[in-house]
Scaffold this motif. Structure first.
Motif, PDB file in Angstrom:
ATOM      1  N   ALA A  82      39.746  37.475  64.761  1.00  0.00           N
ATOM      2  CA  ALA A  82      40.333  36.435  63.907  1.00  0.00           C
ATOM      3  C   ALA A  82      39.268  35.850  62.975  1.00  0.00           C
ATOM      4  O   ALA A  82      39.523  35.617  61.783  1.00  0.00           O
ATOM      5  N   ALA A  83      38.069  35.623  63.519  1.00  0.00           N
ATOM      6  CA  ALA A  83      36.967  35.151  62.670  1.00  0.00           C
ATOM      7  C   ALA A  83      36.572  36.219  61.656  1.00  0.00           C
ATOM      8  O   ALA A  83      36.273  35.922  60.490  1.00  0.00           O
ATOM      9  N   LEU A  84      36.605  37.477  62.097  1.00  0.00           N
ATOM     10  CA  LEU A  84      36.272  38.584  61.196  1.00  0.00           C
ATOM     11  C   LEU A  84      37.279  38.680  60.056  1.00  0.00           C
ATOM     12  O   LEU A  84      36.925  39.072  58.935  1.00  0.00           O
ATOM     13  N   LEU A  85      38.519  38.319  60.318  1.00  0.00           N
ATOM     14  CA  LEU A  85      39.548  38.347  59.282  1.00  0.00           C
ATOM     15  C   LEU A  85      39.167  37.443  58.111  1.00  0.00           C
ATOM     16  O   LEU A  85      39.301  37.830  56.941  1.00  0.00           O
ATOM     17  N   VAL A  86      38.699  36.244  58.406  1.00  0.00           N
ATOM     18  CA  VAL A  86      38.324  35.307  57.342  1.00  0.00           C
ATOM     19  C   VAL A  86      37.166  35.866  56.525  1.00  0.00           C
ATOM     20  O   VAL A  86      37.191  35.850  55.284  1.00  0.00           O
ATOM     21  N   ALA A  87      36.142  36.369  57.214  1.00  0.00           N
ATOM     22  CA  ALA A  87      34.998  36.938  56.501  1.00  0.00           C
ATOM     23  C   ALA A  87      35.419  38.141  55.657  1.00  0.00           C
ATOM     24  O   ALA A  87      34.986  38.288  54.507  1.00  0.00           O
ATOM     25  N   SER A  88      36.279  38.986  56.202  1.00  0.00           N
ATOM     26  CA  SER A  88      36.730  40.174  55.470  1.00  0.00           C
ATOM     27  C   SER A  88      37.547  39.791  54.247  1.00  0.00           C
ATOM     28  O   SER A  88      37.444  40.435  53.193  1.00  0.00           O
ATOM     29  N   ALA A  89      38.355  38.739  54.358  1.00  0.00           N
ATOM     30  CA  ALA A  89      39.171  38.296  53.227  1.00  0.00           C
ATOM     31  C   ALA A  89      38.283  37.817  52.082  1.00  0.00           C
ATOM     32  O   ALA A  89      38.544  38.120  50.908  1.00  0.00           O
ATOM     33  N   PHE A  90      37.231  37.080  52.409  1.00  0.00           N
ATOM     34  CA  PHE A  90      36.323  36.608  51.361  1.00  0.00           C
ATOM     35  C   PHE A  90      35.539  37.762  50.738  1.00  0.00           C
ATOM     36  O   PHE A  90      35.311  37.784  49.523  1.00  0.00           O
ATOM     37  N   LEU A  91      35.126  38.719  51.550  1.00  0.00           N
ATOM     38  CA  LEU A  91      34.418  39.880  51.007  1.00  0.00           C
ATOM     39  C   LEU A  91      35.334  40.702  50.097  1.00  0.00           C
ATOM     40  O   LEU A  91      34.908  41.183  49.039  1.00  0.00           O
ATOM     41  N   LYS A  92      36.583  40.846  50.484  1.00  0.00           N
ATOM     42  CA  LYS A  92      37.550  41.565  49.651  1.00  0.00           C
ATOM     43  C   LYS A  92      37.754  40.846  48.328  1.00  0.00           C
ATOM     44  O   LYS A  92      37.810  41.476  47.259  1.00  0.00           O
ATOM     45  N   LEU A  93      37.846  39.530  48.375  1.00  0.00           N
ATOM     46  CA  LEU A  93      38.025  38.752  47.152  1.00  0.00           C
ATOM     47  C   LEU A  93      36.797  38.843  46.261  1.00  0.00           C
ATOM     48  O   LEU A  93      36.900  38.973  45.034  1.00  0.00           O
ATOM     49  N   HIS A  94      35.618  38.778  46.872  1.00  0.00           N
ATOM     50  CA  HIS A  94      34.396  38.843  46.086  1.00  0.00           C
ATOM     51  C   HIS A  94      34.242  40.212  45.434  1.00  0.00           C
ATOM     52  O   HIS A  94      33.755  40.311  44.299  1.00  0.00           O
ATOM     53  N   ALA A  95      34.675  41.259  46.121  1.00  0.00           N
ATOM     54  CA  ALA A  95      34.646  42.594  45.525  1.00  0.00           C
ATOM     55  C   ALA A  95      35.546  42.652  44.293  1.00  0.00           C
ATOM     56  O   ALA A  95      35.193  43.264  43.277  1.00  0.00           O
ATOM     57  N   SER A  96      36.711  42.000  44.362  1.00  0.00           N
ATOM     58  CA  SER A  96      37.611  41.959  43.208  1.00  0.00           C
ATOM     59  C   SER A  96      36.983  41.182  42.062  1.00  0.00           C
ATOM     60  O   SER A  96      37.142  41.540  40.895  1.00  0.00           O
ATOM     61  N   TRP A  97      36.281  40.109  42.408  1.00  0.00           N
ATOM     62  CA  TRP A  97      35.597  39.334  41.363  1.00  0.00           C
ATOM     63  C   TRP A  97      34.524  40.184  40.667  1.00  0.00           C
ATOM     64  O   TRP A  97      34.413  40.175  39.438  1.00  0.00           O
ATOM     65  N   LEU A  98      33.762  40.921  41.447  1.00  0.00           N
ATOM     66  CA  LEU A  98      32.737  41.791  40.861  1.00  0.00           C
ATOM     67  C   LEU A  98      33.370  42.854  39.968  1.00  0.00           C
ATOM     68  O   LEU A  98      32.876  43.140  38.874  1.00  0.00           O
ATOM     69  N   LYS A  99      34.473  43.423  40.427  1.00  0.00           N
ATOM     70  CA  LYS A  99      35.152  44.450  39.639  1.00  0.00           C
ATOM     71  C   LYS A  99      35.727  43.861  38.361  1.00  0.00           C
ATOM     72  O   LYS A  99      35.636  44.459  37.283  1.00  0.00           O
ATOM     73  N   GLY A 100      36.320  42.673  38.464  1.00  0.00           N
ATOM     74  CA  GLY A 100      36.873  42.019  37.291  1.00  0.00           C
ATOM     75  C   GLY A 100      35.807  41.624  36.293  1.00  0.00           C
ATOM     76  O   GLY A 100      36.043  41.619  35.076  1.00  0.00           O
ATOM     77  N   ALA A 101      34.615  41.298  36.801  1.00  0.00           N
ATOM     78  CA  ALA A 101      33.500  40.927  35.932  1.00  0.00           C
ATOM     79  C   ALA A 101      32.759  42.148  35.402  1.00  0.00           C
ATOM     80  O   ALA A 101      31.690  42.022  34.797  1.00  0.00           O
ATOM     81  N   ARG A 102      33.315  43.319  35.648  1.00  0.00           N
ATOM     82  CA  ARG A 102      32.754  44.596  35.185  1.00  0.00           C
ATOM     83  C   ARG A 102      31.382  44.885  35.804  1.00  0.00           C
ATOM     84  O   ARG A 102      30.530  45.525  35.184  1.00  0.00           O
ATOM     85  N   ALA A 103      31.184  44.379  37.017  1.00  0.00           N
ATOM     86  CA  ALA A 103      29.963  44.689  37.760  1.00  0.00           C
ATOM     87  C   ALA A 103      30.302  45.772  38.777  1.00  0.00           C
ATOM     88  O   ALA A 103      30.297  45.552  39.996  1.00  0.00           O
ATOM     89  N   ALA A 104      30.630  46.956  38.241  1.00  0.00           N
ATOM     90  CA  ALA A 104      31.130  48.037  39.093  1.00  0.00           C
ATOM     91  C   ALA A 104      30.123  48.436  40.163  1.00  0.00           C
ATOM     92  O   ALA A 104      30.484  48.725  41.305  1.00  0.00           O
ATOM     93  N   ASN A 105      28.845  48.470  39.798  1.00  0.00           N
ATOM     94  CA  ASN A 105      27.824  48.865  40.779  1.00  0.00           C
ATOM     95  C   ASN A 105      27.794  47.900  41.959  1.00  0.00           C
ATOM     96  O   ASN A 105      27.669  48.310  43.114  1.00  0.00           O
TER      97      ASN A 105
END
Length: 214
Positions: free
Chosen positions: A143-166
């Motif tokens: 359950a704790a891992l779920l919260v961390a994974s959700a934030f990591l997934k969101l941050h990955a989307s932010w990086l992709k949206g900001a064109r920081a593909a690497n």
């Protein structure tokens, strides 16, 4: 007039060449990262299968599957919103910051609600499914891992949206699966069983959140 047409043609050709190079670079980076992620995933599953008894590996696998199912809903679509809004609001930093902040707030609320549901319902889920004493404490850590994974997934989307593909590829296809391998290996080497493996994974993902926090 001919010189102007020639200059315009050169400009278009240069932009096309640059775009093609960016696409090719992105394809190479993404395909390489995907292959690495798949390889690391095989390694961690093989490691856990070999080190844990079948019933304990079943506890881990079932808890991981439940966490991944809940993760589909933890962002409430905010990761998709970031992919659209971050590049669209490049010329309006204030609105962009508000959109990003709202996405993180949405994830925090929804992720916490789902995590609490898994935490509280761990005993009930155990009673109607695996029926193993190691499952409830493992599920509460998932359950704790779920919260961390959700934030990591969101941050990955932010990086992709900001064109920081690497950066997005490094986070999702290199560091995240690598953390699974390293934390599982470390926990097993120290003599921990399934609960310790999940706990070390929570610690590893939390560290990853800190390292990639912008």
């Amino acid at each position: 007039m001919a010189d102007d047409d020639g200059a315009a043609g050169d400009t278009v050709a240069e932009k096309t060449r640059t775009a093609l190079l960016e696409v090719a670079h992105g394809a190479v980076v993404t395909s390489g990262g995907t292959s690495l992620r798949q390889g690391l995933t095989v390694w961690v599953e093989a490691l856990l299968t070999r080190a844990l008894r079948p019933e304990l590996y079943g506890v881990y696998a079932f808890g991981w599957r439940l966490m991944r199912m809940a993760l589909r809903f933890a962002n409430v679509g905010s990761h998709v919103t970031l992919l659209r809004d971050v590049p669209a609001l490049d010329d309006d930093p204030e609105r962009q910051r508000r959109a990003v902040g709202l996405a993180y707030l949405t994830t925090a609320v929804a992720g916490t609600v789902l995590a609490v549901a898994l935490f509280v319902g761990a005993d009930v889920i155990n009673d109607v499914t695996v029926g193993h004493p190691a499952f409830p404490p493992s599920m509460r850590l998932f359950a704790a891992l779920l919260v961390a994974s959700a934030f990591l997934k969101l941050h990955a989307s932010w990086l992709k949206g900001a064109r920081a593909a690497n950066g997005e590829v490094l986070l999702t296809k290199v560091f995240r699966p690598a953390v699974r391998v390293v934390t599982a290996a470390a926990a097993l080497a120290l003599g921990y069983s399934v609960v310790g493996v999940v706990g070390s994974l929570v610690a590893g993902f939390a560290l990853l959140m800190v390292l990639f926090w912008d």
